[in-house]
Design an enzyme around this catalytic site. Sequence first.
Site, PDB file in Angstrom:
ATOM      1  N   ASP A  58       0.854  -1.185   0.000  1.00  0.00           N
ATOM      2  CA  ASP A  58       0.000   0.000   0.000  1.00  0.00           C
ATOM      3  C   ASP A  58       0.894   1.241   0.000  1.00  0.00           C
ATOM      4  O   ASP A  58       1.913   1.272   0.697  1.00  0.00           O
ATOM      5  CB  ASP A  58      -0.890  -0.017   1.248  1.00  0.00           C
ATOM      6  CG  ASP A  58      -2.012   1.000   1.187  1.00  0.00           C
ATOM      7  OD1 ASP A  58      -1.714   2.217   1.224  1.00  0.00           O
ATOM      8  OD2 ASP A  58      -3.183   0.597   1.110  1.00  0.00           O
ATOM      9  N   SER A 124      -6.641  14.388 -13.367  1.00  0.00           N
ATOM     10  CA  SER A 124      -7.948  14.217 -14.008  1.00  0.00           C
ATOM     11  C   SER A 124      -8.485  15.560 -14.482  1.00  0.00           C
ATOM     12  O   SER A 124      -8.220  16.606 -13.866  1.00  0.00           O
ATOM     13  CB  SER A 124      -8.925  13.606 -12.998  1.00  0.00           C
ATOM     14  OG  SER A 124     -10.255  13.697 -13.459  1.00  0.00           O
ATOM     15  N   TYR A 149     -13.552  12.842  -4.549  1.00  0.00           N
ATOM     16  CA  TYR A 149     -12.571  12.254  -5.478  1.00  0.00           C
ATOM     17  C   TYR A 149     -11.844  13.357  -6.247  1.00  0.00           C
ATOM     18  O   TYR A 149     -10.614  13.415  -6.284  1.00  0.00           O
ATOM     19  CB  TYR A 149     -13.257  11.299  -6.460  1.00  0.00           C
ATOM     20  CG  TYR A 149     -12.428  11.058  -7.698  1.00  0.00           C
ATOM     21  CD1 TYR A 149     -11.287  10.254  -7.646  1.00  0.00           C
ATOM     22  CD2 TYR A 149     -12.752  11.662  -8.919  1.00  0.00           C
ATOM     23  CE1 TYR A 149     -10.500  10.065  -8.770  1.00  0.00           C
ATOM     24  CE2 TYR A 149     -11.975  11.474 -10.038  1.00  0.00           C
ATOM     25  CZ  TYR A 149     -10.857  10.677  -9.959  1.00  0.00           C
ATOM     26  OH  TYR A 149     -10.064  10.501 -11.070  1.00  0.00           O
ATOM     27  N   LYS A 153      -7.685  14.909  -6.252  1.00  0.00           N
ATOM     28  CA  LYS A 153      -6.814  15.171  -7.409  1.00  0.00           C
ATOM     29  C   LYS A 153      -6.329  16.620  -7.386  1.00  0.00           C
ATOM     30  O   LYS A 153      -5.149  16.902  -7.638  1.00  0.00           O
ATOM     31  CB  LYS A 153      -7.558  14.874  -8.712  1.00  0.00           C
ATOM     32  CG  LYS A 153      -7.893  13.413  -8.945  1.00  0.00           C
ATOM     33  CD  LYS A 153      -6.647  12.572  -9.150  1.00  0.00           C
ATOM     34  CE  LYS A 153      -6.983  11.134  -9.536  1.00  0.00           C
ATOM     35  NZ  LYS A 153      -5.785  10.276  -9.651  1.00  0.00           N
ATOM     36  N   ASN A 199     -18.414   3.881 -14.607  1.00  0.00           N
ATOM     37  CA  ASN A 199     -18.174   4.553 -15.873  1.00  0.00           C
ATOM     38  C   ASN A 199     -19.026   3.971 -16.984  1.00  0.00           C
ATOM     39  O   ASN A 199     -19.483   2.828 -16.908  1.00  0.00           O
ATOM     40  CB  ASN A 199     -16.686   4.464 -16.243  1.00  0.00           C
ATOM     41  CG  ASN A 199     -15.806   5.149 -15.214  1.00  0.00           C
ATOM     42  OD1 ASN A 199     -16.173   6.176 -14.647  1.00  0.00           O
ATOM     43  ND2 ASN A 199     -14.643   4.567 -14.948  1.00  0.00           N
ATOM     44  N   GLY A 294     -23.854  17.364 -10.082  1.00  0.00           N
ATOM     45  CA  GLY A 294     -22.461  17.680 -10.389  1.00  0.00           C
ATOM     46  C   GLY A 294     -22.030  17.353 -11.800  1.00  0.00           C
ATOM     47  O   GLY A 294     -20.915  17.687 -12.201  1.00  0.00           O
TER      48      GLY A 294
END
Length: 338
Positions: A58, A124, A149, A153, A199, A294
């Site tokens: 990890d 992203s 999320y 980023k 997705n 969103g």
Amino acid sequence: MAVLVTGGLGYIGSHTCVELMNTGTEIVVVDNLYNCKKSSYDRIKALTGKDFKFYECDIRDAEGLSKIFENENIGSVIHFAGLKAVGESVQKPLEYFDNNVNGTLVLLDVMRKHGCKKIVFSSSATVYGMNNVSPLTENMEVGGVTNPYGRTKYMIECILKDLYVSDNEWSICLLRYFNPIGAHKSGTMGEDPNGIPNNLMPYITQVAIGKRECLTVHGNDYDTPDGTGVRDYIHVVDLALGHLKAVGKVEGENGLFIYNLGTGIGYSVLDVVKAFEKASGKEIPYVIGPRRSGDLATCYSNAEKALNELGWKAERGIDEMCEDSWRWQSQNPDGYPD
């Protein structure tokens, strides 16, 4: 010198490992196998005919990472490892900040202690937030993201920018992805999400093989040609090849570099459905559902900077993306074996 690939057995990471090894680049892969299967390791070896070092670890494990740097001759890092489901991040924000942001801090600290200051970060297009108009360019203001999320980023980008300001010996490349789809041409590697896909493409492919009843299209009243959301879809192999160019950039000079990786073309949800139906010969039933909070009407890239500075351009179109996605799913209806 080897390239350390964090999250290297995942969807984008595994395709990038194949392309790196095809150029003769030595790689070392670290992955905690949270969102992928160990059999992806065997597929990478089979496709390249080469072996590579793999560590199950990890990125939050500083001691484990340190041992890897002590055992291997690491020259640069491609950092993919991270949790990536928007909806899940809303439900589990602490887990996302811990894994993505804290994990990156641990990785950077270990890199610094071992004198490795070259990193390509898997960012992203979500960092552009809600307030920029497509086509999106790298000089636009970032932030204003709408979920944990995306915020991870954005925060990691801020950390890396601050790190470079503090020490110009670092060479850092931020790659802002748009919407990766497709699979390796062989049909032996592709996207294999856990549970219900988040997705569009893996959901479509699972409908096509009968795993799911129908696709839900989230909103058909956007200001787009057919009312459904428009996105910039990029073939995962094109995306992988962009990482090879980025590694060359950070290994060649110090600096902070930011690039969009996209095609510069927007396709609607229904465009993708029609292209997939053509590629697969399967009808994809769908229903119209409410908009998701969103979601933007339109989001696509201007990727000219990557062309001008890296010599990189997406070469594969929507038909090839759909054909390769279908080949992967039809040959591997249950994804990678456990």
